[in-house]
Design a protein around this motif. Structure first.
Motif, mmCIF file in Angstrom:
data_model
loop_
_atom_site.group_PDB
_atom_site.id
_atom_site.type_symbol
_atom_site.label_atom_id
_atom_site.label_comp_id
_atom_site.label_asym_id
_atom_site.label_seq_id
_atom_site.Cartn_x
_atom_site.Cartn_y
_atom_site.Cartn_z
ATOM 1 N N ALA A 1 12.395 47.011 69.414
ATOM 2 C CA ALA A 1 12.069 47.395 68.615
ATOM 3 C C ALA A 1 13.455 48.504 68.677
ATOM 4 O O ALA A 1 13.607 49.832 68.004
ATOM 5 N N LEU A 2 14.568 48.410 69.270
ATOM 6 C CA LEU A 2 15.841 48.861 69.420
ATOM 7 C C LEU A 2 16.452 47.872 69.249
ATOM 8 O O LEU A 2 18.025 48.537 68.814
ATOM 9 N N ASP A 3 16.103 46.992 67.980
ATOM 10 C CA ASP A 3 17.556 45.978 67.827
ATOM 11 C C ASP A 3 18.048 46.370 66.576
ATOM 12 O O ASP A 3 17.134 47.103 65.625
ATOM 13 N N PRO A 4 18.898 47.017 66.022
ATOM 14 C CA PRO A 4 19.415 47.287 64.946
ATOM 15 C C PRO A 4 19.514 46.620 63.525
ATOM 16 O O PRO A 4 18.568 47.211 62.861
ATOM 17 N N LEU A 5 19.062 45.270 64.010
ATOM 18 C CA LEU A 5 18.567 44.477 62.842
ATOM 19 C C LEU A 5 17.526 45.279 62.058
ATOM 20 O O LEU A 5 16.819 44.957 60.625
ATOM 21 N N LEU A 6 16.578 45.213 63.374
ATOM 22 C CA LEU A 6 15.134 45.787 62.857
ATOM 23 C C LEU A 6 14.316 46.992 62.730
ATOM 24 O O LEU A 6 13.278 47.568 62.991
ATOM 25 N N ASP A 7 15.593 48.139 63.034
ATOM 26 C CA ASP A 7 15.142 49.636 63.041
ATOM 27 C C ASP A 7 14.621 49.877 60.952
ATOM 28 O O ASP A 7 14.390 51.077 61.149
ATOM 29 N N ASP A 8 14.412 49.143 60.170
ATOM 30 C CA ASP A 8 14.697 49.518 58.932
ATOM 31 C C ASP A 8 13.400 48.999 58.713
ATOM 32 O O ASP A 8 13.396 48.113 57.649
ATOM 33 N N PRO A 9 11.885 48.851 58.822
ATOM 34 C CA PRO A 9 11.307 48.095 58.477
ATOM 35 C C PRO A 9 11.004 48.246 56.672
ATOM 36 O O PRO A 9 10.378 47.458 56.304
ATOM 37 N N ALA A 10 11.161 48.933 56.065
ATOM 38 C CA ALA A 10 11.302 49.447 54.491
ATOM 39 C C ALA A 10 12.897 48.006 54.198
ATOM 40 O O ALA A 10 12.870 47.855 52.965
ATOM 41 N N ASP A 11 13.551 47.090 55.301
ATOM 42 C CA ASP A 11 14.172 46.638 55.119
ATOM 43 C C ASP A 11 13.362 44.654 54.516
ATOM 44 O O ASP A 11 13.542 45.052 55.529
ATOM 45 N N LEU A 12 13.772 44.383 52.657
ATOM 46 C CA LEU A 12 12.481 43.503 52.621
ATOM 47 C C LEU A 12 13.790 42.479 52.997
ATOM 48 O O LEU A 12 13.130 40.910 53.236
ATOM 49 N N THR A 13 14.943 42.369 53.584
ATOM 50 C CA THR A 13 15.855 41.492 54.321
ATOM 51 C C THR A 13 14.589 40.776 55.553
ATOM 52 O O THR A 13 15.007 39.109 55.898
ATOM 53 N N TYR A 14 14.704 41.553 56.399
ATOM 54 C CA TYR A 14 13.825 41.762 58.003
ATOM 55 C C TYR A 14 11.913 41.333 57.790
ATOM 56 O O TYR A 14 12.003 41.281 58.798
ATOM 57 N N TYR A 15 11.890 42.523 56.840
ATOM 58 C CA TYR A 15 10.790 42.843 56.962
ATOM 59 C C TYR A 15 9.715 42.230 54.568
ATOM 60 O O TYR A 15 10.398 42.346 54.235
ATOM 61 N N ALA A 16 8.798 41.503 55.539
ATOM 62 C CA ALA A 16 7.971 41.134 53.970
ATOM 63 C C ALA A 16 7.383 42.084 54.133
ATOM 64 O O ALA A 16 7.043 42.181 52.848
ATOM 65 N N ASP A 17 6.385 43.200 54.562
ATOM 66 C CA ASP A 17 5.934 44.137 53.907
ATOM 67 C C ASP A 17 5.364 44.832 54.959
ATOM 68 O O ASP A 17 5.257 46.069 54.797
ATOM 69 N N GLY A 18 6.777 45.800 55.753
ATOM 70 C CA GLY A 18 7.022 46.653 55.970
ATOM 71 C C GLY A 18 6.009 46.799 57.925
ATOM 72 O O GLY A 18 6.377 47.722 58.897
ATOM 73 N N ILE A 19 5.726 45.124 58.190
ATOM 74 C CA ILE A 19 5.595 44.871 59.385
ATOM 75 C C ILE A 19 5.810 43.712 59.871
ATOM 76 O O ILE A 19 6.574 43.245 61.150
#
Length: 152
Positions: free
Chosen positions: A114-132
């Motif tokens: 939860a503290l990784d800066p790459l993963l802090d925006d669940p709307a970022d489609l680079t890292y999240y497929a669906d917000g989760i």
């Protein structure tokens, strides 16, 4: 060993056949990572106390079977993402993350996704497929966080 949609009340029942079967016999190399908070909160409507107790049960079960047990924090969620995650559910997962951060005796280690800066925006489609759920890039970021904790 968890499955999509599975919750922690289901895991202890099959611990001996699914998790324990992978125990390598050497505690320093037998690591169990525990995190099922999202499914407990969304699928079961678990309260903070129940979800935390479920994590503690899994941690105790892992330790009793010789594993070094790490708690992995739950990453941020998009409110209303699928499966639906409400603001109170997000607050519950954040409170559980905070509890395990503040209580090292509750786990052998902490993987703080939860503290990784790459993963802090669940709307970022680079890292999240669906917000989760992570994309391939998101899974790589999760693996990188875990690697730096597990292989210092």
């Amino acid at each position: 060993e968890g499955f999509s949609g599975e919750t922690t009340p289901q895991l202890p029942a099959r611990f001996a056949t699914s998790v324990a079967a992978h125990y390598g016999g050497i505690q320093s190399t037998s690591i169990l990572i525990v995190n099922e908070v999202g499914n407990d909160i969304v699928t079961n409507g678990a309260s903070e106390a129940t979800a935390k107790a479920n994590m503690q049960t899994l941690i105790a079960l892992g330790r009793a079977n010789g594993w070094r047990v790490y708690f992995a924090t739950t990453t941020p969620r998009v409110i209303g993402s699928s499966p639906l995650f409400s603001a109170p559910q997000l607050a519950t997962s954040q409170a559980i993350n905070a509890f395990f951060r503040a209580n090292p005796s509750e786990r052998d280690g902490l993987i703080d996704f939860a503290l990784d800066p790459l993963l802090d925006d669940p709307a970022d489609l680079t890292y999240y497929a669906d917000g989760i759920h992570p994309t391939i890039a998101g899974a790589a970021a999760l693996a990188d966080v875990a690697f730096h904790v597990l292989v210092p």
